[in-house]
Design a protein around this motif. Structure first.
Motif, PDB file in Angstrom:
ATOM      1  N   ILE A  58       0.824  -1.214   0.000  1.00 36.76           N
ATOM      2  CA  ILE A  58       0.000   0.000   0.000  1.00 36.76           C
ATOM      3  C   ILE A  58       0.862   1.270   0.000  1.00 36.76           C
ATOM      4  O   ILE A  58       0.441   2.311   0.491  1.00 36.76           O
ATOM      5  N   SER A  59       2.065   1.169  -0.580  1.00 36.48           N
ATOM      6  CA  SER A  59       2.921   2.349  -0.665  1.00 36.48           C
ATOM      7  C   SER A  59       2.285   3.371  -1.599  1.00 36.48           C
ATOM      8  O   SER A  59       1.539   3.007  -2.523  1.00 36.48           O
ATOM      9  N   PRO A  60       2.568   4.657  -1.379  1.00 31.81           N
ATOM     10  CA  PRO A  60       1.991   5.689  -2.245  1.00 31.81           C
ATOM     11  C   PRO A  60       2.299   5.472  -3.729  1.00 31.81           C
ATOM     12  O   PRO A  60       1.472   5.805  -4.581  1.00 31.81           O
ATOM     13  N   ALA A  61       3.445   4.898  -4.051  1.00 34.69           N
ATOM     14  CA  ALA A  61       3.806   4.657  -5.446  1.00 34.69           C
ATOM     15  C   ALA A  61       3.047   3.472  -6.048  1.00 34.69           C
ATOM     16  O   ALA A  61       2.933   3.366  -7.269  1.00 34.69           O
ATOM     17  N   ALA A  62       2.508   2.594  -5.213  1.00 34.98           N
ATOM     18  CA  ALA A  62       1.872   1.371  -5.704  1.00 34.98           C
ATOM     19  C   ALA A  62       0.351   1.454  -5.794  1.00 34.98           C
ATOM     20  O   ALA A  62      -0.267   0.623  -6.457  1.00 34.98           O
ATOM     21  N   VAL A  63      -0.260   2.426  -5.104  1.00 35.59           N
ATOM     22  CA  VAL A  63      -1.726   2.496  -5.061  1.00 35.59           C
ATOM     23  C   VAL A  63      -2.198   3.893  -5.434  1.00 35.59           C
ATOM     24  O   VAL A  63      -1.437   4.844  -5.435  1.00 35.59           O
ATOM     25  N   ARG A  64      -3.483   3.982  -5.712  1.00 37.61           N
ATOM     26  CA  ARG A  64      -4.100   5.292  -5.932  1.00 37.61           C
ATOM     27  C   ARG A  64      -5.354   5.376  -5.070  1.00 37.61           C
ATOM     28  O   ARG A  64      -6.064   4.390  -4.873  1.00 37.61           O
ATOM     29  N   GLY A  65      -5.565   6.561  -4.501  1.00 40.98           N
ATOM     30  CA  GLY A  65      -6.780   6.799  -3.726  1.00 40.98           C
ATOM     31  C   GLY A  65      -6.887   5.996  -2.443  1.00 40.98           C
ATOM     32  O   GLY A  65      -7.986   5.596  -2.077  1.00 40.98           O
ATOM     33  N   LEU A  66      -5.789   5.780  -1.745  1.00 36.62           N
ATOM     34  CA  LEU A  66      -5.837   4.996  -0.504  1.00 36.62           C
ATOM     35  C   LEU A  66      -6.681   5.698   0.553  1.00 36.62           C
ATOM     36  O   LEU A  66      -6.472   6.862   0.853  1.00 36.62           O
ATOM     37  N   GLU A  67      -7.659   4.969   1.081  1.00 33.59           N
ATOM     38  CA  GLU A  67      -8.494   5.439   2.191  1.00 33.59           C
ATOM     39  C   GLU A  67      -8.452   4.380   3.282  1.00 33.59           C
ATOM     40  O   GLU A  67      -8.869   3.241   3.058  1.00 33.59           O
ATOM     41  N   ILE A  68      -7.947   4.751   4.444  1.00 30.47           N
ATOM     42  CA  ILE A  68      -7.992   3.856   5.603  1.00 30.47           C
ATOM     43  C   ILE A  68      -9.032   4.449   6.537  1.00 30.47           C
ATOM     44  O   ILE A  68      -8.747   5.315   7.353  1.00 30.47           O
ATOM     45  N   GLY A  69     -10.277   4.023   6.354  1.00 31.24           N
ATOM     46  CA  GLY A  69     -11.389   4.531   7.151  1.00 31.24           C
ATOM     47  C   GLY A  69     -11.561   3.738   8.433  1.00 31.24           C
ATOM     48  O   GLY A  69     -10.817   2.793   8.704  1.00 31.24           O
ATOM     49  N   ASN A  70     -12.540   4.103   9.216  1.00 25.95           N
ATOM     50  CA  ASN A  70     -12.792   3.401  10.479  1.00 25.95           C
ATOM     51  C   ASN A  70     -13.381   2.016  10.267  1.00 25.95           C
ATOM     52  O   ASN A  70     -13.260   1.154  11.132  1.00 25.95           O
ATOM     53  N   GLU A  71     -14.012   1.797   9.117  1.00 28.32           N
ATOM     54  CA  GLU A  71     -14.630   0.500   8.836  1.00 28.32           C
ATOM     55  C   GLU A  71     -13.982  -0.239   7.672  1.00 28.32           C
ATOM     56  O   GLU A  71     -13.961  -1.461   7.655  1.00 28.32           O
ATOM     57  N   THR A  72     -13.482   0.510   6.676  1.00 31.08           N
ATOM     58  CA  THR A  72     -13.036  -0.091   5.424  1.00 31.08           C
ATOM     59  C   THR A  72     -11.729   0.513   4.937  1.00 31.08           C
ATOM     60  O   THR A  72     -11.490   1.699   5.125  1.00 31.08           O
ATOM     61  N   VAL A  73     -10.907  -0.320   4.302  1.00 28.82           N
ATOM     62  CA  VAL A  73      -9.708   0.129   3.593  1.00 28.82           C
ATOM     63  C   VAL A  73     -10.026  -0.014   2.109  1.00 28.82           C
ATOM     64  O   VAL A  73     -10.479  -1.078   1.673  1.00 28.82           O
ATOM     65  N   ARG A  74      -9.795   1.079   1.339  1.00 25.85           N
ATOM     66  CA  ARG A  74     -10.084   1.059  -0.101  1.00 25.85           C
ATOM     67  C   ARG A  74      -8.929   1.702  -0.861  1.00 25.85           C
ATOM     68  O   ARG A  74      -8.360   2.679  -0.406  1.00 25.85           O
ATOM     69  N   PHE A  75      -8.642   1.163  -2.032  1.00 29.69           N
ATOM     70  CA  PHE A  75      -7.650   1.764  -2.926  1.00 29.69           C
ATOM     71  C   PHE A  75      -7.684   1.061  -4.267  1.00 29.69           C
ATOM     72  O   PHE A  75      -8.264  -0.007  -4.414  1.00 29.69           O
ATOM     73  N   GLY A  76      -7.046   1.681  -5.236  1.00 30.57           N
ATOM     74  CA  GLY A  76      -6.868   1.064  -6.539  1.00 30.57           C
ATOM     75  C   GLY A  76      -5.431   0.600  -6.652  1.00 30.57           C
ATOM     76  O   GLY A  76      -4.511   1.292  -6.203  1.00 30.57           O
ATOM     77  N   GLY A  77      -5.242  -0.573  -7.190  1.00 35.40           N
ATOM     78  CA  GLY A  77      -3.897  -1.116  -7.346  1.00 35.40           C
ATOM     79  C   GLY A  77      -3.778  -1.929  -8.619  1.00 35.40           C
ATOM     80  O   GLY A  77      -4.767  -2.135  -9.330  1.00 35.40           O
ATOM     81  N   ARG A  78      -2.572  -2.374  -8.883  1.00 34.00           N
ATOM     82  CA  ARG A  78      -2.318  -3.200 -10.071  1.00 34.00           C
ATOM     83  C   ARG A  78      -1.718  -4.525  -9.646  1.00 34.00           C
ATOM     84  O   ARG A  78      -0.866  -4.580  -8.765  1.00 34.00           O
ATOM     85  N   PHE A  79      -2.158  -5.557 -10.309  1.00 36.27           N
ATOM     86  CA  PHE A  79      -1.617  -6.900 -10.128  1.00 36.27           C
ATOM     87  C   PHE A  79      -1.286  -7.410 -11.520  1.00 36.27           C
ATOM     88  O   PHE A  79      -2.177  -7.470 -12.369  1.00 36.27           O
ATOM     89  N   ALA A  80      -0.015  -7.718 -11.755  1.00 32.30           N
ATOM     90  CA  ALA A  80       0.462  -8.151 -13.073  1.00 32.30           C
ATOM     91  C   ALA A  80       0.031  -7.160 -14.153  1.00 32.30           C
ATOM     92  O   ALA A  80      -0.387  -7.545 -15.243  1.00 32.30           O
ATOM     93  N   GLY A  81       0.083  -5.867 -13.824  1.00 28.89           N
ATOM     94  CA  GLY A  81      -0.235  -4.827 -14.784  1.00 28.89           C
ATOM     95  C   GLY A  81      -1.713  -4.551 -14.976  1.00 28.89           C
ATOM     96  O   GLY A  81      -2.089  -3.626 -15.689  1.00 28.89           O
ATOM     97  N   ARG A  82      -2.570  -5.337 -14.362  1.00 29.05           N
ATOM     98  CA  ARG A  82      -4.017  -5.171 -14.521  1.00 29.05           C
ATOM     99  C   ARG A  82      -4.589  -4.405 -13.329  1.00 29.05           C
ATOM    100  O   ARG A  82      -4.301  -4.753 -12.181  1.00 29.05           O
ATOM    101  N   PRO A  83      -5.406  -3.365 -13.576  1.00 27.70           N
ATOM    102  CA  PRO A  83      -5.956  -2.573 -12.466  1.00 27.70           C
ATOM    103  C   PRO A  83      -7.070  -3.315 -11.716  1.00 27.70           C
ATOM    104  O   PRO A  83      -7.863  -4.034 -12.322  1.00 27.70           O
ATOM    105  N   TYR A  84      -7.088  -3.119 -10.399  1.00 26.37           N
ATOM    106  CA  TYR A  84      -8.121  -3.695  -9.534  1.00 26.37           C
ATOM    107  C   TYR A  84      -8.533  -2.654  -8.509  1.00 26.37           C
ATOM    108  O   TYR A  84      -7.696  -1.878  -8.035  1.00 26.37           O
TER     109      TYR A  84
END
Length: 138
Positions: A58-84
């Motif tokens: 979850i490094s800033p260079a690896a994810v976009r839009g990281l939110e660590i909320g009180n209930e949920t963790v959300r972010f966009g990331g890539r696995f093998a070049g594919r966005p998730y």
């Protein structure tokens, strides 16, 4: 106001996650989450789950839009070049640590939906609070 013993306290997990994330990033290390992928509400690419768990960078260079909320963790990331789009309840996070040195925290399992204990005659809940059961990942 209700006496503190009758209020339901929020979990410390999201606060500790945010604090450790900041500490790891401030030290120019790579923050990683160890997540129990079988928990309800965990949305991760299942092909990268091993032994029921997944490690997420979850490094800033690896994810976009990281939110660590009180209930949920959300972010966009890539696995093998594919966005998730990744989403998981904070209760699914088993540990947060720095990839380079393993320093961080392992969280004990949280009791889901357990009601607060009834206050005793002195207004405090019984039994008295136990010492925290946190472990340092080395």
């Amino acid at each position: 106001l209700r006496p503190m013993s009758m209020q339901t306290l929020r979990s410390t997990r999201p606060y500790l996650l945010r604090a450790l994330y900041e500490w790891i990033v401030d030290n120019e290390l790579t923050p990683q989450l160890l997540v129990v992928a079988s928990e309800p509400g965990v949305v991760v690419p299942r092909q990268y789950v091993s032994g029921g768990k997944i490690v997420l960078n979850i490094s800033p260079a690896a994810v976009r839009g990281l939110e660590i909320g009180n209930e949920t963790v959300r972010f966009g990331g890539r696995f093998a070049g594919r966005p998730y789009d990744i989403s998981l309840p904070v209760t699914a996070v088993e540990a947060i640590y720095a990839r380079e040195n393993g320093k961080g925290l392992v969280f004990p399992p949280e009791a889901q939906g357990s009601p607060p204990s009834d206050p005793g005659p002195d207004g405090f809940s019984s039994p008295p609070p136990r010492r925290p059961n946190l472990k340092v990942v080395k």
